[in-house]
Design an enzyme around this catalytic site. Structure first.
Site, short mmCIF file in Angstrom:
data_model
loop_
_atom_site.label_atom_id
_atom_site.label_comp_id
_atom_site.label_asym_id
_atom_site.label_seq_id
_atom_site.Cartn_x
_atom_site.Cartn_y
_atom_site.Cartn_z
N ASP A 224 49.09 16.12 27.42
CA ASP A 224 49.76 15.75 26.17
C ASP A 224 50.56 16.96 25.66
O ASP A 224 51.37 17.51 26.40
CB ASP A 224 48.72 15.24 25.17
CG ASP A 224 49.32 14.66 23.91
OD1 ASP A 224 49.89 13.57 23.98
OD2 ASP A 224 49.21 15.32 22.85
N HIS B 221 46.14 6.95 28.33
CA HIS B 221 46.65 8.27 27.94
C HIS B 221 45.64 9.39 28.13
O HIS B 221 46.02 10.53 28.36
CB HIS B 221 47.09 8.22 26.48
CG HIS B 221 47.71 9.49 26.00
ND1 HIS B 221 48.87 10.01 26.56
CD2 HIS B 221 47.34 10.37 25.03
CE1 HIS B 221 49.18 11.14 25.94
NE2 HIS B 221 48.27 11.39 25.02
#
Length: 334
Positions: free
Chosen positions: A117, A311
């Site tokens: 991320d 994610h």
């Protein structure tokens, strides 16, 4: 059931799950809290939003068992690490300086960087700015992107969540008030196994908040568990979200200050891993950024796509991510 009382500040040294040790260091003008496990060549794990060093616990153990020293800091603004109030203290140079400063503290001239991320973006950045300090990078979720023609946030749609983060005080106040529901919600909704199905759009409705996108699940995600989720909730109850959102308040500033390094090609060895249910995959696969990475990262060893993984790559699919990292390390040191 989630804990109802906030934890105290992280102690100077303690043992956490999996035999990793919690330590602190004075680096780059801040106190940084980090996990350390194993001995050998250095591998530094960098988390993103809204995460903590503990997100890498399964990877740290695997890397330590393979003969490396695994280090995972709470990044600037998170957990037990200092969180300056001023958004200007979170530029790419501050963040890169934290990691190289931690390397200096540990006596390492270089390290392999593993990022996810916002930590993934930082990994690409450090490899571009100071490649001599980087033996290689393993990146999860966010591919290496070409430098666009304009500042990213300024160029984004009006209701894109990162635009809302630019107004200091508004979104962090909302997240601070809703920490008990926001964190379970975002971890579930952006995973590949959400009880609500596909992840939401990252466009915030008029008059709404980022937190409104993330309905809390009926139970903690199975891949995380109630105990670890409770650790996240208690930690963010104590720290709040100001430091975490300050990273986003430097995205356009970073675009401007990165101009001397344009186009920003990465010259060190790299591997990349992403899940097909990750919101970043939907975006960057469709526009060809993932498939074209080798144009900008000529030593890209692998680009592994994990079917159905969301994610939270390393937490949802720890065995696959461990394999990507260990395979990369083995090739690097062969």
């Amino acid at each position: 059931m989630l804990p109802t009382e906030p934890t105290s500040a992280v102690p100077a040294a303690s043992v956490v799950s999996g035999s990793a040790e919690r330590l602190v260091a004075q680096v780059n003008g801040i106190t940084m809290s980090y996990l350390s496990q194993g001995t050998g060549p250095l591998v530094v794990f960098m988390h993103g939003f809204p995460d903590l060093a503990i997100s890498w616990r399964r990877q740290m153990k695997a890397v330590a068992d393979a003969g490396y020293r695994a280090i995972a800091p709470d990044m600037r603004g998170y957990g037990g690490t200092d969180a300056p109030e001023d958004a200007d203290s979170y530029s790419q140079f501050h963040l890169a300086g934290d990691i190289t400063g931690l390397m200096d503290h540990l006596g390492a001239s270089s390290a392999v960087l593993v990022g996810h991320d916002m930590g993934a973006t930082l990994g690409w950045t450090i490899a571009t700015l100071v490649p001599a300090r980087v033996r290689g990078v393993v990146i999860a979720s966010v591919p290496h992107k070409p430098r666009g023609a304009g500042a990213p946030v300024e160029s984004s749609p009006q209701r894109f969540y990162q635009r809302l983060f630019q107004d200091v005080g508004i979104e962090e106040h909302d997240l601070d008030e809703k920490v008990d529901t926001f964190l379970p919600g975002i971890f579930d909704r952006l995973s590949g196994s959400s009880e609500f199905g596909a992840p939401p759009s990252l466009m915030v409705p008029e008059g709404g908040h980022f937190s409104d996108l993330f309905t809390p699940p009926s139970a903690a995600p199975e891949w995380m568990g109630a105990e670890d989720l409770g650790t996240y909730v208690n930690t963010f109850r104590r720290t709040g979200f100001r430091g975490a959102l300050n990273w986003y308040r430097n995205i356009d500033r970073n675009w401007h200050t990165a101009a001397p390094w344009a186009p920003g090609h990465v010259s060190v060895p790299a591997s990349f891993v992403v899940g097909t249910a990750d919101v970043t995959y939907a975006l960057f696969h469709a526009n060809g950024v993932i498939d074209s990475q080798r144009d900008r990262v000529p030593l890209l060893r692998e680009s592994r796509i994990l079917d159905g993984v969301g994610h939270w790559t390393a937490q949802e699919s720890p065995d696959e991510v461990n394999d990507v990292i260990l395979t990369f390390l083995a090739h690097l040191d062969s």
